[in-house]
Design a protein around this motif. Structure first.
Motif, PDB file in Angstrom:
ATOM      1  N   UNK A   1     -11.556  36.085   3.175  1.00  0.00           N
ATOM      2  CA  UNK A   1     -10.249  35.486   2.909  1.00  0.00           C
ATOM      3  C   UNK A   1     -10.225  33.995   3.195  1.00  0.00           C
TER       4      UNK A   1
ATOM      5  N   UNK B   1      -2.637  30.197 -15.403  1.00  0.00           N
ATOM      6  CA  UNK B   1      -2.798  31.624 -15.089  1.00  0.00           C
ATOM      7  C   UNK B   1      -4.118  31.903 -14.382  1.00  0.00           C
TER       8      UNK B   1
ATOM      9  N   UNK C   1      -3.717  30.891 -10.860  1.00  0.00           N
ATOM     10  CA  UNK C   1      -2.792  31.823 -10.225  1.00  0.00           C
ATOM     11  C   UNK C   1      -3.461  33.174  -9.984  1.00  0.00           C
ATOM     12  N   UNK C   2      -4.252  33.619 -10.965  1.00  0.00           N
ATOM     13  CA  UNK C   2      -4.909  34.921 -10.808  1.00  0.00           C
ATOM     14  C   UNK C   2      -5.869  34.914  -9.619  1.00  0.00           C
ATOM     15  N   UNK C   3      -6.764  33.936  -9.595  1.00  0.00           N
ATOM     16  CA  UNK C   3      -7.754  33.941  -8.516  1.00  0.00           C
ATOM     17  C   UNK C   3      -7.107  33.657  -7.163  1.00  0.00           C
TER      18      UNK C   3
ATOM     19  N   UNK D   1      -4.198  34.590  -6.376  1.00  0.00           N
ATOM     20  CA  UNK D   1      -3.482  35.799  -6.012  1.00  0.00           C
ATOM     21  C   UNK D   1      -4.358  36.866  -5.374  1.00  0.00           C
ATOM     22  N   UNK D   2      -5.672  36.717  -5.512  1.00  0.00           N
ATOM     23  CA  UNK D   2      -6.564  37.672  -4.846  1.00  0.00           C
ATOM     24  C   UNK D   2      -6.646  37.358  -3.343  1.00  0.00           C
ATOM     25  N   UNK D   3      -6.094  36.210  -2.959  1.00  0.00           N
ATOM     26  CA  UNK D   3      -6.091  35.834  -1.545  1.00  0.00           C
ATOM     27  C   UNK D   3      -4.676  35.737  -0.988  1.00  0.00           C
TER      28      UNK D   3
ATOM     29  N   UNK E   1      -0.768  36.525  -1.086  1.00  0.00           N
ATOM     30  CA  UNK E   1       0.118  37.544  -1.630  1.00  0.00           C
ATOM     31  C   UNK E   1       1.498  37.001  -1.936  1.00  0.00           C
ATOM     32  N   UNK E   2       1.991  36.142  -1.080  1.00  0.00           N
ATOM     33  CA  UNK E   2       3.357  35.660  -1.244  1.00  0.00           C
ATOM     34  C   UNK E   2       3.493  34.773  -2.475  1.00  0.00           C
ATOM     35  N   UNK E   3       4.463  35.144  -3.321  1.00  0.00           N
ATOM     36  CA  UNK E   3       4.583  34.472  -4.626  1.00  0.00           C
ATOM     37  C   UNK E   3       4.945  33.001  -4.501  1.00  0.00           C
TER      38      UNK E   3
ATOM     39  N   UNK F   1       2.178  30.966  -3.267  1.00  0.00           N
ATOM     40  CA  UNK F   1       1.126  30.869  -4.270  1.00  0.00           C
ATOM     41  C   UNK F   1       1.477  29.813  -5.314  1.00  0.00           C
TER      42      UNK F   1
ATOM     43  N   UNK G   1      -9.888  26.840  -9.308  1.00  0.00           N
ATOM     44  CA  UNK G   1      -9.869  28.291  -9.075  1.00  0.00           C
ATOM     45  C   UNK G   1     -10.515  28.635  -7.737  1.00  0.00           C
TER      46      UNK G   1
ATOM     47  N   UNK H   1      -0.506  42.473  -8.725  1.00  0.00           N
ATOM     48  CA  UNK H   1      -0.992  41.187  -9.253  1.00  0.00           C
ATOM     49  C   UNK H   1      -2.180  41.412 -10.187  1.00  0.00           C
TER      50      UNK H   1
ATOM     51  N   UNK I   1      -2.317  41.013 -14.365  1.00  0.00           N
ATOM     52  CA  UNK I   1      -3.227  40.082 -15.028  1.00  0.00           C
ATOM     53  C   UNK I   1      -4.266  40.802 -15.877  1.00  0.00           C
TER      54      UNK I   1
ATOM     55  N   UNK J   1     -10.855  37.715  -1.380  1.00  0.00           N
ATOM     56  CA  UNK J   1     -10.313  38.400  -0.212  1.00  0.00           C
ATOM     57  C   UNK J   1      -9.634  39.715  -0.523  1.00  0.00           C
TER      58      UNK J   1
END
Ligand code: ATP
Ligand code: MG
Lengths: 316, 382
Positions: free
Chosen positions: A78, A97, A100-102, A104-106, A108-110, A113, A149, B6, B10, B222
């Motif tokens: 993380x 996007x 935002x996508x990558x 978002x993998x770390x 969580x809070x919108x 982000x 990214x 999420x 996507x 993560x």
């Protein structure tokens, strides 16, 4: 402050026939911008992938943030950001996007982000392109998206594997400044490149690797002190006899003299007034010459002297 | 959970934007569907007539005969023509010969106090013969029960049982008679579902570090691998199901009759796409195969199973049933097509659900296999 962030001991990695890492050691402290320098195929990317627990290795150990690194160490993952050598983005998503996508993998809070993604766009100067699809971006812009990214989620440890390839000089400077800024905000950086100028410019400590081995390590000044050469004097458009050449060679601190066409290169080790002494000699004999200048050693000289080869092919 | 949503969102976005792949499955159904419809259209309508089913009765034991004659006499079409057209036979041998020559659809054999049905193929008519047999057995059981407690009610009960509910049978006969032709459409949708194999492969390749740079990026992120895999697979299945559904809607619009059990039809499509996606996920996860090789294998599976299921040659599935019935039991395309078919033909959902369960088992095995193959979280080489 002086926490060890990455510690590699005796790492051996073999790809079938190729020995990519040969008892490699490395220790990186918190807050450093660490430069990993080496020619093509020296094992820089392999080192990174081992640290990230993407690769198996034959021997040795890797610790990140003080704990053993393995694929399930989500906590460590993380806090790591990676800008890979290959561009890895989705062609199906826009610039925004993708980030935002990558991210978002770390994260969580919108709301957080959204803020992070915006900052990353600023960082690589892609705000004007955020609705573009990667196919429509030029090579350099694509590289910048690749960087965004990797770092949008504000990691504590950032790997950058030759991030500035194909990026134009202005953007490259902006990226380098950005990296220094990330570092100032607390991120530890591991920077891989074969552009010595970049590494000299931003890195606090540098390791030079070749054939999977760590062959020199230190700050750039320390590295430069490791070699015999301290000054190189170059005289262009000179017409010099071999006797004069011998006499110059005999001057104190001079250890190597050679001509290349009408260009004379004199290498000195130590001594404070080498240039003056050489010019005095030329003046005395009334030897005609063109431009005269003196250069301090570069990392390339360091590399050349240690390994006997150029760090990088001359600018393509 | 947020990561799940999420990633799910996507993944759908990525698939939808990948128009070529999306278009393929829909365009495919539209093109082939129209073609089929154009060539079968006329035959399809002509066949929609009621006619009686030819069968033979072989009696070894007279006790059964009486009741059975009642049934035959009582089951009629529109109260006029008898549903059963009984062919006189001299014995079992002749009956079997007729069955083999397809002169009759089935043999009722009565012996040892029991009534048995012998059929050669599976189809609407055979299924009607089956339900007649079932009705007979039901009547016998009821009669046996009543004879102890209230023998005076037997005649009424019998009449009710034997004459009741012909509607269902009539509907089957009139609807399902084009079954040879509708089978092509069932197979078409089944193949469309299975085309999700390609999406499954793409997903698997995009999630593994040794297969793609994007995979590497996901692996070092993560987010837990399990979350990413499950949400990604789910998103893939759903988008694929929507594609197939759009194709199905097109077929219905041009006039192909898929019955009126929308819920179950949707369920079959969902299961079909699940199986296709999971199969693709498994193939895609195998290391040491190039992306190209995987795509070729995927397409081969789609086309191969469709062939065996009868998309190209109509009676292929019957041939397989005779030569090697196991294949029909595990061929996903055949299972999907057969589910549509059984939904239409049978009164109960047993067979349809049986097929769906097999599909689910295949899916689970594939996901397990895929995870097992791709589980090695570190790679020897990237
Ligand atoms: N997947 C692989 N399979 C086999 N050999 C590999 C593989 N990846 C790298 N190698 C070999 O391992 C050695 C180190 O490669 P690596 O990619 O780590 O070098 P690098 O320092 O990153 O080079 P570059 O500057 O070109 O990126 C090279 O000799 C390379 O040929
Ligand atoms: Mg590299």
């Amino acid at each position: 402050m002086e926490n060890t962030v990455v510690k590699i001991e005796n790492l051996v990695k073999r790809y079938k026939e190729t020995l990519a890492l040969d008892h490699f050691n490395l220790e990186i402290k918190e807050g450093e911008i660490f430069g990993l320098l080496g020619p093509n195929g020296s094992g820089k990317t392999t080192t990174m992938n081992c640290i990230l627990a993407l690769l198996t290795y034959d021997k040795g150990s890797v610790e990140v943030f003080g704990g053993e690194m393995n694929p399930d160490n989500i906590e460590a993952k993380r806090n790591i950001g990676v800008v890979m050598q290959n561009v890895a983005v989705y062609d199906e998503l826009t610039v925004y996007e993708n980030i935002d996508y990558f991210c978002g993998l770390y994260v969580k809070d919108k709301a957080t982000r959204k803020k992070y993604v915006d900052e990353a766009l600023d960082f690589v100067d892609l705000q004007d392109f955020k609705k573009f699809y990667p196919k429509k971006l030029s090579g350099g812009l694509l590289r910048r998206l690749n960087i965004a990214c990797g770092i949008a989620h504000k990691p504590k440890l950032i790997f950058l594997d030759e991030p500035t390839v194909a990026v134009d000089p202005q953007s490259r400077n902006k990226i380098l400044e950005g990296i220094v800024e990330l570092n100032r905000r607390g991120a530890t950086i591991i920077y891989t490149s074969h552009y010595m100028e970049e590494v000299e410019q931003i890195c606090t400590r540098i390791a030079i690797m070749d054939k999977g081995k760590n062959i020199a390590l230190g700050t750039k000044d320390e590295l430069k002190k490791m070699i015999k050469n301290t000054e190189t004097i170059i005289i262009e458009a000179i017409d010099i006899s071999s006797e004069d050449k011998k006499n110059i060679q005999a001057l104190s601190h001079v250890y190597e003299v050679h001509t290349e066409g009408d260009k004379l290169t004199i290498k000195c080790s130590g001594g404070k007034h080498n240039l003056i002494r050489v010019l005095d000699y030329i003046n005395e004999r009334d030897i005609p010459c063109g431009r005269v200048y003196s250069e301090l050693p570069t990392l390339n000289d360091v590399f050349l002297e240690i390994t006997g080869k150029e760090l990088r092919d001359k600018e393509a | 959970m947020k990561t799940f949503i999420h990633n799910f969102k996507y993944t759908i976005k990525i698939i939808i934007h990948n128009k070529t792949q999306m278009m393929w499955s829909i365009v495919f159904i539209i093109a082939l569907g129209t073609l089929f419809y154009a060539s079968f259209g006329n035959i399809y309508e002509k066949d929609e007539m009621l006619h009686s089913i030819k069968a033979a009765v072989v009696i070894d034991d007279g006790s059964v005969k009486q009741n059975f004659d009642d049934i035959v006499a009582n089951i009629s079409l529109d109260g006029e023509e008898s549903l059963l057209d009984i062919t006189e036979v001299s014995g079992m041998e002749e009956a079997e010969e007729l069955l083999a020559d397809e002169k009759i659809k089935g043999i009722f054999y009565s012996g040892q106090g029991e009534l048995k049905l012998i059929v050669k193929e599976e189809g609407v008519e055979e299924s009607i013969l089956t339900s007649i047999t079932a009705r007979y057995h039901q009547a016998v059981t009821v009669a046996a029960g009543l004879s102890k407690d209230a023998p005076e009610k037997i005649p009424d009960a019998m009449t009710m049982l034997l004459t009741g509910e012909n509607k269902n049978i009539e509907k089957k006969l009139s609807d399902g008679n084009g079954d040879t032709y509708i089978q092509y459409f069932y197979n078409l949708i089944a193949m469309a579902c299975l085309m999700s194999v390609n999406a499954g492969i793409a997903f698997a390749v995009g999630s593994q570090a040794n297969l793609s740079s994007i995979g590497a990026r996901k692996c070092i992120s993560g987010a837990a691998t399990l979350t990413q895999t499950v949400s990604g697979l789910l998103a893939t299945v759903i988008t694929q199901a929507i594609c197939s559904l759009l194709g199905l809607i097109y077929l219905i619009i041009i006039g192909v009759d898929f019955g009126n059990q929308a819920g179950y039809t949707g369920l079959i499509i969902l299961c079909g796409c699940l199986t296709g996606t999971c199969l693709g996920f498994f193939i895609g996860s195998i290391g040491g195969l190039s992306r190209n090789a995987k795509d070729v294998i995927g397409t081969a599976i789609v086309v191969g199973t469709a062939f065996l299921s009868g998309l190209m040659v109509g009676n292929m599935r019957m041939v397989v049933e005779e030569k090697c019935p196991v294949i029909n039991k595990i061929n996903p395309t055949a299972l999907i097509a057969d589910s549509f078919y059984s939904l239409e033909i049978y009164d109960t959902y047993d067979r349809c659900f049986g097929n769906l369960i097999t599909l689910l088992i295949i899916s689970v095995l594939c996901v397990f296999g895929g995870v097992l193959v791709g589980r090695r979280k570190r790679y020897a080489s990237i």
